[in-house]
Design a protein around this motif. Structure first.
Motif, short mmCIF file in Angstrom:
data_model
loop_
_atom_site.label_atom_id
_atom_site.label_comp_id
_atom_site.label_asym_id
_atom_site.label_seq_id
_atom_site.Cartn_x
_atom_site.Cartn_y
_atom_site.Cartn_z
N PRO A 443 -43.81 -12.41 -1.47
CA PRO A 443 -43.08 -13.27 -2.41
C PRO A 443 -41.87 -12.61 -3.03
N ASP A 444 -41.72 -11.28 -2.94
CA ASP A 444 -40.53 -10.62 -3.48
C ASP A 444 -39.27 -10.96 -2.69
N HIS A 445 -39.43 -11.53 -1.51
CA HIS A 445 -38.30 -11.71 -0.60
C HIS A 445 -38.04 -13.18 -0.27
N GLU A 446 -38.39 -14.08 -1.21
CA GLU A 446 -38.21 -15.52 -0.96
C GLU A 446 -36.75 -15.87 -0.69
N ASP A 447 -35.81 -15.21 -1.37
CA ASP A 447 -34.40 -15.52 -1.16
C ASP A 447 -34.00 -15.21 0.28
N GLN A 448 -34.42 -14.07 0.78
CA GLN A 448 -34.11 -13.67 2.15
C GLN A 448 -34.80 -14.61 3.14
N GLN A 449 -36.04 -14.98 2.86
CA GLN A 449 -36.80 -15.86 3.75
C GLN A 449 -36.20 -17.27 3.79
N SER A 450 -35.54 -17.68 2.71
CA SER A 450 -35.01 -19.04 2.62
C SER A 450 -33.69 -19.23 3.35
N VAL A 451 -33.06 -18.14 3.78
CA VAL A 451 -31.84 -18.26 4.59
C VAL A 451 -32.23 -18.84 5.94
N SER A 452 -31.52 -19.86 6.37
CA SER A 452 -31.91 -20.57 7.58
C SER A 452 -31.82 -19.69 8.83
N PRO A 453 -32.86 -19.70 9.67
CA PRO A 453 -32.80 -18.97 10.95
C PRO A 453 -32.11 -19.76 12.05
#
Length: 460
Positions: A443-453
């Protein structure tokens, strides 16, 4: 927000997981998914072998077509299972959902084994059969996402592909077990005895398997990603709403990736090859037992290629592994029916074995691929719903479509064309996605995970 690399011995949340804990998770996901898919494939096998005669006999020549349609009906309810499991899995945890889906699948399967036939209770028999198949579909829709996340979210960053392959091999293991048990029963109760009672035994054995799966799964700890979300009180309130508001296109593309694999895989898991090769009125008329053993043997090849693909994806990435898989799958599609149509059980096995190499390489990396596509707070919903939609677009009615194409054209060339088209669709969907192997999952990396692949999009 920190995005420092995760040490190989750490879970996605940064906590150290013991070797014993990780082994227990892998074992539990393999056992649980094997039991679930055994139950699911027993139905598909019976649909190709006996349900047309026992539950849909008044439909005459269309009985097999309708029998295969009931296999597909369950897929229409997979999204319901995925929506429910995704919602509750993102709110209350992965583990509780896995326990509930196991019970639901087992109960529905055992009850099918007790159903009276059309000859005994008339129209009520196929209606009850379809209702129980729907329950299997709801369970299957919720099962896969939970099993995948339990495996991948417990895994070290550099071994997600290998860990994620553990629930994936539950599919070929389930097919192996289902085909093997059916083949044994064809030997114990040959001919009319198989129609009268032999087919029921594999369904009733589900009760024993469910007890084993329950025991194994209850000993596994909750996913570390969900545990941290719960501790921080960061669980999404309406995860499904957030998923479709921000990631609808990603869900569709991910679904198409799976559809390309699933349509081809359901030539065996959906019972089509079993029916095509054993139908006494068909072009081959092979014996039931040897064909079931050939399918079981191909499931071993599928298992090994699925497992290998998971390890390979940790070395070269999910996307590259998939591209190799699609090429191998195309080879398998083009060689399948020329080998099956020789009328030799040995050639039938060879055709299925070649096909399952490609199937393994387009299925083994899927758990890790899907887990790395979606943010932590809505991940259960994302992977479950993408999988369920892909199953509808791919395997839901593949056996029925193949049957209809053969009836309309008198040959299998059109079926090959259909499977080639689905494979190319999966390849195109894969090429639309960036490789996110190793992205932090916590959960610390939600911003990075939310960038579209998705290529061409910077934000979902």
């Amino acid at each position: 927000m920190s995005t420092s690399p995760q040490a190989p011995g750490l879970t996605p949340t940064g906590t150290i997981a013991s070797t014993t804990d990780r082994r227990r998770v892998v074992f539990a996901t393999v056992v649980g998914t094997t039991v679930e898919w055994y139950d699911f494939f027993i139905y598909a096998s019976a649909a190709g072998l006996v349900f047309g005669q026992l539950f849909f006999a008044p439909l005459g020549a269309n009985s097999i077509l309708i029998s295969f349609a009931t296999v597909g009906v369950s897929f229409l309810f997979r999204p319901l299972g995925a929506f429910l499991a995704g919602h509750f899995g993102d709110k209350y945890g992965r583990k509780v959902v896995l326990m509930l889906t196991l019970i639901l699948m087992g109960a529905a399967t055992a009850l099918i084994g007790l159903l009276p036939t059309y000859e005994t209770i008339g129209i009520a028999a196929p209606i009850l059969l379809i209702l129980l198949r729907i329950l299997q579909g709801v369970s299957a829709g919720g099962e896969w996402g939970g099993a995948v996340l339990m495996a991948v979210e417990h895994a070290p960053k550099t071994r997600r592909g290998a860990f994620g392959a553990s629930p994936q091999i539950g599919v070929p293991l389930g097919l192996l077990l289902a085909s093997g048990v059916m083949a044994i029963m064809a030997m114990i109760a040959p001919g009319d005895a198989f129609l009268e009672w032999g087919w029921r035994v594999p369904f009733l054995l589900s009760v024993v398997l469910i007890l084993v799966g329950w025991y194994v799964r209850r000993r596994v700890e909750e996913s570390p990603v969900f545990a941290e979300l719960a501790e921080r009180k960061e669980k999404a309130r309406m995860p499904i709403v957030q998923l479709f508001r921000k990631h609808a296109l990603l869900v569709l593309i991910a679904a198409l990736v799976f559809a390309g694999n699933n349509a081809v895989g359901y030539m065996t898991t959906g019972g089509y090859i079993q029916n095509y090769s054993t139908n006494p009125d068909g072009p081959l008329g092979l014996e039931r037992g040897p064909v079931l053993w050939a399918v079981a043997g191909s499931a071993v090849v599928w298992l090994l290629s699925t497992l290998a693909a998971g390890f390979v994806s940790d070395r070269i990435g999910r996307r590259s592994t998939y591209v190799i898989g699609w090429v191998l799958q195309l080879v398998g599609v083009f060689t399948l029916f020329p080998l099956v149509n020789t009328g030799s059980v040995g050639m039938l096995f060879l055709g299925l074995a070649i096909l399952t190499i490609g199937l393994g390489f387009t299925y083994g990396p899927q758990a890790a691929l899907y887990s790395e596509l979606f943010p932590a707070s809505i991940r259960f919903s994302g992977v479950s719903i993408s999988y369920a939609i892909g199953a509808i677009l791919g395997g839901a009615f593949a056996p029925m479509i193949a049957t209809a194409l053969v009836q309309a054209t008198g040959g299998t060339l059109a079926v090959t064309g259909y499977l080639v088209g689905m494979t190319l669709l999966g390849l195109i969907a894969t090429l639309l996605l960036r490789d996110r192997s190793g992205i932090p999952l916590g959960p610390d990396h939600e911003d990075q995970q939310s960038v579209s692949p998705i290529y061409g999009l910077s934000k979902a």
